[in-house]
Design a protein around this motif. Structure first.
Motif, PDB file in Angstrom:
ATOM      1  N   PRO A  46      27.590  39.209  41.436  1.00 49.67           N
ATOM      2  CA  PRO A  46      27.057  39.315  40.085  1.00 49.67           C
ATOM      3  C   PRO A  46      28.135  39.068  39.050  1.00 49.67           C
ATOM      4  N   ASP A  47      27.733  38.460  37.953  1.00 50.72           N
ATOM      5  CA  ASP A  47      28.658  38.178  36.852  1.00 50.72           C
ATOM      6  C   ASP A  47      28.666  39.380  35.918  1.00 50.72           C
ATOM      7  N   ASP A  48      29.838  39.971  35.712  1.00 48.72           N
ATOM      8  CA  ASP A  48      29.963  41.130  34.838  1.00 48.72           C
ATOM      9  C   ASP A  48      30.236  40.735  33.401  1.00 48.72           C
ATOM     10  N   GLY A  49      30.149  39.475  33.097  1.00 55.39           N
ATOM     11  CA  GLY A  49      30.377  39.025  31.725  1.00 55.39           C
ATOM     12  C   GLY A  49      31.855  39.092  31.362  1.00 55.39           C
ATOM     13  N   PRO A  50      32.161  39.461  30.108  1.00 55.87           N
ATOM     14  CA  PRO A  50      33.541  39.466  29.654  1.00 55.87           C
ATOM     15  C   PRO A  50      34.403  40.539  30.330  1.00 55.87           C
ATOM     16  N   ARG A  51      33.782  41.539  30.970  1.00 54.01           N
ATOM     17  CA  ARG A  51      34.559  42.593  31.629  1.00 54.01           C
ATOM     18  C   ARG A  51      35.191  42.112  32.922  1.00 54.01           C
ATOM     19  N   ALA A  52      34.618  41.075  33.573  1.00 46.96           N
ATOM     20  CA  ALA A  52      35.107  40.627  34.869  1.00 46.96           C
ATOM     21  C   ALA A  52      36.564  40.176  34.824  1.00 46.96           C
ATOM     22  N   PRO A  53      36.995  39.305  33.905  1.00 45.73           N
ATOM     23  CA  PRO A  53      38.406  38.906  33.897  1.00 45.73           C
ATOM     24  C   PRO A  53      39.337  40.095  33.617  1.00 45.73           C
ATOM     25  N   ARG A  54      38.918  40.988  32.731  1.00 43.88           N
ATOM     26  CA  ARG A  54      39.759  42.153  32.432  1.00 43.88           C
ATOM     27  C   ARG A  54      39.904  43.037  33.669  1.00 43.88           C
TER      28      ARG A  54
ATOM     29  N   LEU B 245      39.677  42.108  36.793  1.00 40.99           N
ATOM     30  CA  LEU B 245      40.540  41.420  37.751  1.00 40.99           C
ATOM     31  C   LEU B 245      42.010  41.579  37.369  1.00 40.99           C
ATOM     32  N   GLU B 246      42.316  41.526  36.082  1.00 39.70           N
ATOM     33  CA  GLU B 246      43.689  41.734  35.622  1.00 39.70           C
ATOM     34  C   GLU B 246      44.161  43.146  35.949  1.00 39.70           C
ATOM     35  N   GLU B 247      43.281  44.133  35.758  1.00 37.36           N
ATOM     36  CA  GLU B 247      43.638  45.522  36.072  1.00 37.36           C
ATOM     37  C   GLU B 247      43.939  45.690  37.554  1.00 37.36           C
ATOM     38  N   VAL B 248      43.114  45.085  38.399  1.00 40.91           N
ATOM     39  CA  VAL B 248      43.325  45.170  39.843  1.00 40.91           C
ATOM     40  C   VAL B 248      44.624  44.468  40.225  1.00 40.91           C
ATOM     41  N   ALA B 249      44.892  43.312  39.648  1.00 38.54           N
ATOM     42  CA  ALA B 249      46.128  42.579  39.947  1.00 38.54           C
ATOM     43  C   ALA B 249      47.352  43.377  39.507  1.00 38.54           C
ATOM     44  N   ASP B 250      47.277  44.009  38.336  1.00 35.88           N
ATOM     45  CA  ASP B 250      48.398  44.831  37.867  1.00 35.88           C
ATOM     46  C   ASP B 250      48.623  46.020  38.791  1.00 35.88           C
ATOM     47  N   ALA B 251      47.543  46.661  39.240  1.00 34.68           N
ATOM     48  CA  ALA B 251      47.672  47.810  40.142  1.00 34.68           C
ATOM     49  C   ALA B 251      48.294  47.378  41.470  1.00 34.68           C
TER      50      ALA B 251
END
Length: 134
Positions: A2-10, A12-18
């Motif tokens: 599912p597409d989470d809209g504008p929250r999806a890239p953010r 993914l960035e949070e997961v990558a930073d973690a």
């Protein structure tokens, strides 16, 4: 997916930073250290497999896990009390049970020559396993 809209890239960035923070805690593989010309760091602690203390050490590990679970249950109980999910009788029984479990933990620690502070394992850069006493 599912597409989470504008929250999806953010997200993914949070997961990558973690993940990046977690991998910084790990030592570099020996081949990378050899290529850089440095020696691998010595382990901070080694496991002591002394036959005379193995029972005490095993009990320390078991009691540490039980204490961690006891503290988690206590926090959950306090949350339920704050939410008003329990009757007065349930609150009373829960409190008595948690006090009894704590008393038994102290007794088992004394039996094996441990203190409750001995159960708070140091996890290096992550801090201690259990929260500090207040």
């Amino acid at each position: 997916m599912p597409d989470d809209g504008p929250r999806a890239p953010r997200r993914l960035e949070e997961v990558a930073d973690a993940a990046a923070r977690a991998f910084r805690l790990l030592p570099a593989p020996p081949q990378e250290l050899a290529a850089a010309g440095s020696r691998p760091p010595a382990p901070a602690r080694r496991i002591r497999a002394d036959p005379d203390t193995v029972e005490r050490d095993l009990m320390k590990l078991v009691l540490t896990l039980v204490e961690l679970l006891r503290q988690l249950m206590e926090r959950q109980a306090l949350h339920r009390v704050d939410q008003g999910d329990l009757t007065e009788d349930e609150e009373e029984r829960l409190g008595a049970t948690l006090l009894l479990l704590h008393d038994r933990m102290v007794g088992l620690c004394a039996q094996y020559g441990l203190s409750m502070k001995d159960l708070n394992l140091d996890l290096g850069p992550l801090g201690t396993l259990l929260p500090p006493d207040e």
